[in-house]
Design a protein around this motif. Structure first.
Motif, PDB file in Angstrom:
ATOM      1  N   GLN A   1      -3.368  -4.636   3.882  1.00 43.96           N
ATOM      2  CA  GLN A   1      -2.850  -5.709   3.960  1.00 43.96           C
ATOM      3  C   GLN A   1      -2.040  -6.113   2.742  1.00 43.96           C
ATOM      4  O   GLN A   1      -0.854  -6.516   2.843  1.00 43.96           O
ATOM      5  CB  GLN A   1      -3.813  -7.003   4.026  1.00 43.96           C
ATOM      6  N   ASP A   2      -2.422  -5.791   1.450  1.00 48.90           N
ATOM      7  CA  ASP A   2      -1.530  -5.963   0.384  1.00 48.90           C
ATOM      8  C   ASP A   2      -0.351  -5.238   0.565  1.00 48.90           C
ATOM      9  O   ASP A   2       0.675  -5.740   0.102  1.00 48.90           O
ATOM     10  CB  ASP A   2      -2.132  -5.570  -1.135  1.00 48.90           C
ATOM     11  N   VAL A   3      -0.326  -4.119   0.785  1.00 47.98           N
ATOM     12  CA  VAL A   3       0.933  -3.231   0.866  1.00 47.98           C
ATOM     13  C   VAL A   3       1.859  -3.692   2.189  1.00 47.98           C
ATOM     14  O   VAL A   3       3.131  -3.963   1.848  1.00 47.98           O
ATOM     15  CB  VAL A   3       0.454  -1.614   1.207  1.00 47.98           C
ATOM     16  N   PHE A   4       1.468  -4.103   3.132  1.00 51.52           N
ATOM     17  CA  PHE A   4       2.319  -4.597   4.202  1.00 51.52           C
ATOM     18  C   PHE A   4       2.953  -5.955   3.826  1.00 51.52           C
ATOM     19  O   PHE A   4       3.971  -6.390   3.926  1.00 51.52           O
ATOM     20  CB  PHE A   4       1.402  -4.920   5.362  1.00 51.52           C
ATOM     21  N   ASP A   5       2.037  -6.826   2.988  1.00 51.54           N
ATOM     22  CA  ASP A   5       2.502  -7.947   2.510  1.00 51.54           C
ATOM     23  C   ASP A   5       3.704  -8.073   1.377  1.00 51.54           C
ATOM     24  O   ASP A   5       4.799  -8.636   1.601  1.00 51.54           O
ATOM     25  CB  ASP A   5       1.452  -8.902   1.850  1.00 51.54           C
ATOM     26  N   VAL A   6       3.455  -6.951   0.739  1.00 55.19           N
ATOM     27  CA  VAL A   6       4.546  -6.718  -0.226  1.00 55.19           C
ATOM     28  C   VAL A   6       5.792  -6.117   0.306  1.00 55.19           C
ATOM     29  O   VAL A   6       7.117  -6.260  -0.044  1.00 55.19           O
ATOM     30  CB  VAL A   6       4.163  -5.656  -1.467  1.00 55.19           C
ATOM     31  N   ALA A   7       5.782  -5.161   1.469  1.00 52.59           N
ATOM     32  CA  ALA A   7       6.699  -4.583   2.245  1.00 52.59           C
ATOM     33  C   ALA A   7       7.532  -5.565   2.758  1.00 52.59           C
ATOM     34  O   ALA A   7       8.695  -5.637   3.043  1.00 52.59           O
ATOM     35  CB  ALA A   7       6.469  -3.394   3.057  1.00 52.59           C
ATOM     36  N   LEU A   8       6.880  -6.385   3.478  1.00 51.51           N
ATOM     37  CA  LEU A   8       7.470  -7.683   4.215  1.00 51.51           C
ATOM     38  C   LEU A   8       8.226  -8.490   3.483  1.00 51.51           C
ATOM     39  O   LEU A   8       9.191  -9.150   3.762  1.00 51.51           O
ATOM     40  CB  LEU A   8       6.431  -8.488   5.078  1.00 51.51           C
ATOM     41  N   ALA A   9       7.673  -8.882   2.188  1.00 47.81           N
ATOM     42  CA  ALA A   9       8.368  -9.759   1.317  1.00 47.81           C
ATOM     43  C   ALA A   9       9.558  -9.245   0.861  1.00 47.81           C
ATOM     44  O   ALA A   9      10.717  -9.834   0.515  1.00 47.81           O
ATOM     45  CB  ALA A   9       7.558  -9.992   0.055  1.00 47.81           C
ATOM     46  N   ARG A  10       9.775  -7.789   0.547  1.00 46.36           N
ATOM     47  CA  ARG A  10      10.788  -7.219   0.177  1.00 46.36           C
ATOM     48  C   ARG A  10      11.907  -7.115   1.293  1.00 46.36           C
ATOM     49  O   ARG A  10      13.387  -7.264   1.143  1.00 46.36           O
ATOM     50  CB  ARG A  10      10.474  -5.666  -0.215  1.00 46.36           C
ATOM     51  N   PHE A  11      11.571  -6.521   2.575  1.00 49.75           N
ATOM     52  CA  PHE A  11      12.486  -6.141   3.498  1.00 49.75           C
ATOM     53  C   PHE A  11      12.514  -7.039   4.704  1.00 49.75           C
ATOM     54  O   PHE A  11      13.429  -7.162   5.676  1.00 49.75           O
ATOM     55  CB  PHE A  11      12.115  -4.714   4.201  1.00 49.75           C
ATOM     56  N   GLY A  12      11.595  -8.150   4.844  1.00 48.45           N
ATOM     57  CA  GLY A  12      11.557  -9.277   6.043  1.00 48.45           C
ATOM     58  C   GLY A  12      10.890  -8.643   7.211  1.00 48.45           C
ATOM     59  O   GLY A  12      10.481  -9.313   7.980  1.00 48.45           O
ATOM     60  N   ARG A  13      10.603  -7.312   7.266  1.00 45.19           N
ATOM     61  CA  ARG A  13      10.237  -6.899   8.460  1.00 45.19           C
ATOM     62  C   ARG A  13       9.865  -5.177   8.470  1.00 45.19           C
ATOM     63  O   ARG A  13      10.350  -4.739   7.392  1.00 45.19           O
ATOM     64  CB  ARG A  13      11.241  -6.800   9.819  1.00 45.19           C
ATOM     65  N   ILE A  14       9.090  -4.743   9.338  1.00 46.02           N
ATOM     66  CA  ILE A  14       8.816  -3.259   9.290  1.00 46.02           C
ATOM     67  C   ILE A  14       8.953  -2.927  10.548  1.00 46.02           C
ATOM     68  O   ILE A  14       8.585  -3.419  11.565  1.00 46.02           O
ATOM     69  CB  ILE A  14       7.384  -3.000   8.794  1.00 46.02           C
ATOM     70  N   ASP A  15       9.966  -2.044  10.919  1.00 44.00           N
ATOM     71  CA  ASP A  15      10.369  -1.316  12.319  1.00 44.00           C
ATOM     72  C   ASP A  15       9.268  -0.245  12.710  1.00 44.00           C
ATOM     73  O   ASP A  15       8.971  -0.157  13.910  1.00 44.00           O
ATOM     74  CB  ASP A  15      11.686  -0.960  12.252  1.00 44.00           C
ATOM     75  N   SER A  16       8.796   0.519  11.810  1.00 43.87           N
ATOM     76  CA  SER A  16       7.968   1.739  12.100  1.00 43.87           C
ATOM     77  C   SER A  16       7.272   1.927  10.937  1.00 43.87           C
ATOM     78  O   SER A  16       7.509   1.805   9.642  1.00 43.87           O
ATOM     79  CB  SER A  16       8.753   2.651  12.388  1.00 43.87           C
ATOM     80  N   VAL A  17       5.864   2.717  11.172  1.00 46.61           N
ATOM     81  CA  VAL A  17       5.104   3.273   9.913  1.00 46.61           C
ATOM     82  C   VAL A  17       4.962   4.603  10.423  1.00 46.61           C
ATOM     83  O   VAL A  17       4.557   5.219  11.566  1.00 46.61           O
ATOM     84  CB  VAL A  17       3.709   2.490  10.122  1.00 46.61           C
ATOM     85  N   VAL A  18       5.109   5.664   9.493  1.00 42.73           N
ATOM     86  CA  VAL A  18       4.875   7.022   9.394  1.00 42.73           C
ATOM     87  C   VAL A  18       3.829   7.191   8.264  1.00 42.73           C
ATOM     88  O   VAL A  18       3.608   6.937   7.061  1.00 42.73           O
ATOM     89  CB  VAL A  18       6.101   7.910   9.097  1.00 42.73           C
ATOM     90  N   HIS A  19       2.643   7.454   8.992  1.00 49.85           N
ATOM     91  CA  HIS A  19       1.092   7.768   8.206  1.00 49.85           C
ATOM     92  C   HIS A  19       0.926   9.000   7.758  1.00 49.85           C
ATOM     93  O   HIS A  19       0.487   9.925   8.534  1.00 49.85           O
ATOM     94  CB  HIS A  19       0.236   7.232   8.996  1.00 49.85           C
ATOM     95  N   THR A  20       1.452   9.578   6.571  1.00 54.71           N
ATOM     96  CA  THR A  20       1.119  10.921   6.217  1.00 54.71           C
ATOM     97  C   THR A  20       0.117  11.027   5.324  1.00 54.71           C
ATOM     98  O   THR A  20      -0.107  12.382   4.589  1.00 54.71           O
ATOM     99  CB  THR A  20       2.460  11.467   5.685  1.00 54.71           C
ATOM    100  N   VAL A  21      -0.685  10.071   4.790  1.00 60.56           N
ATOM    101  CA  VAL A  21      -1.624  10.078   3.751  1.00 60.56           C
ATOM    102  C   VAL A  21      -2.938  10.436   4.721  1.00 60.56           C
ATOM    103  O   VAL A  21      -3.146  10.183   5.714  1.00 60.56           O
ATOM    104  CB  VAL A  21      -1.838   8.815   3.179  1.00 60.56           C
ATOM    105  N   GLY A  22      -3.886  11.176   3.685  1.00 61.15           N
ATOM    106  CA  GLY A  22      -5.032  11.267   4.173  1.00 61.15           C
ATOM    107  C   GLY A  22      -5.514  12.874   4.018  1.00 61.15           C
ATOM    108  O   GLY A  22      -4.548  13.452   3.668  1.00 61.15           O
ATOM    109  N   GLY A  23      -6.697  13.112   4.244  1.00 63.61           N
ATOM    110  CA  GLY A  23      -6.895  14.715   3.933  1.00 63.61           C
ATOM    111  C   GLY A  23      -6.654  15.514   5.331  1.00 63.61           C
ATOM    112  O   GLY A  23      -6.739  15.076   6.244  1.00 63.61           O
ATOM    113  N   TYR A  24      -6.534  16.806   4.979  1.00 63.19           N
ATOM    114  CA  TYR A  24      -5.751  17.747   6.113  1.00 63.19           C
ATOM    115  C   TYR A  24      -6.844  18.748   6.072  1.00 63.19           C
ATOM    116  O   TYR A  24      -7.073  19.554   5.248  1.00 63.19           O
ATOM    117  CB  TYR A  24      -4.509  18.150   5.888  1.00 63.19           C
TER     118      TYR A  24
END
Length: 94
Positions: free
Chosen positions: A71-94
């Motif tokens: 939620q914190d990350v999305f809040d900061v992104a929304l404050a900077r850009f005003g919206r998020i059109d897409s998310v690419v999730h590349t984090v995690g163990g493989y």
């Protein structure tokens, strides 16, 4: 991939090898990026290497292992850009 002109893309794991490659591909197509990772210095290096640098893109430090961290990350992104059109999730163990 078609034109991504001014789309806002949030990329998790943005300072890793896969995240960086994805970021470079989207930036080359005109997207504006919110790159998320755990450490600021590697994020800053990736952002600086993208067309438009920090004026066009943002490096966001966050812990995505908790709902609050997400939620914190999305809040900061929304404050900077005003919206998020897409998310690419590349984090995690493989």
């Amino acid at each position: 991939m078609g034109s991504q002109d001014d789309r806002i893309i949030l990329i998790t794991g943005g300072a890793g090898n896969l995240g960086r490659a994805v970021a470079e591909a989207f930036a080359a197509q005109g997207a504006r990026l919110a790159l998320v990772d755990r450490f600021l210095d590697p994020l800053n290096k990736v952002v600086a290497g993208l067309p438009g640098g920090a004026e066009r893109h943002a490096g966001l430090v966050g812990d995505l292992s908790t709902p609050e961290g997400v939620q914190d990350v999305f809040d900061v992104a929304l404050a900077r850009f005003g919206r998020i059109d897409s998310v690419v999730h590349t984090v995690g163990g493989y």
